[in-house]
Design a protein around this motif. Sequence first.
Motif: not given
Length: 118
Positions: A21, A23, A95, A97-99, A116, A118
Motif C-alpha cells: 500500500p 503508506f 507511521t 498512516g499505519g504500521t 501493512a 492501516e
Amino acid sequence: MIEPQLWAALKKKAQEHFVIPNFAAEIFSQPWDFIEKAYSPNLETKPLDASYLAFLDEQIELGARGEEWSNVLRHRKTMLSPYVGRSLTTLSIPTSGGTVVIKFCSDDDSLVMFEALE
C-alpha cells in the motif's frame, strides 16, 4: 538495529511478493538510516511457538473484529506455520498512516511475512 543491506533485501523481497500500500511504499522508498531517525522502529527476536498459532485459531473462530481481520489472521497463520520452533525477528515500523510489519528468519534473514496494517 539492522544493517542497511538487510533492510534493502527485505523490502525488495516484500515488493516482489506482496501488494504494497501507498503508506508502506513511502517507507520502502527510504534508506534505513532515515527510518531509524524518522520513526521508532521496533525489533524483537524470539522463537515462534505453536501456542501463537493456536491463539490465532481462537481469534479467527471468535471473529470479534470482523471477517476482514479474520482474513488477516488466516493469512498470518498460513505464512507463519512452517516456522514453528524457529527464531523469527519482527520489525515493526509505526507511521501516521499505519504500521509496517516484517518478519524474517533470524538464522538466514529470509523474509517470512509482510503486513501493512492501516
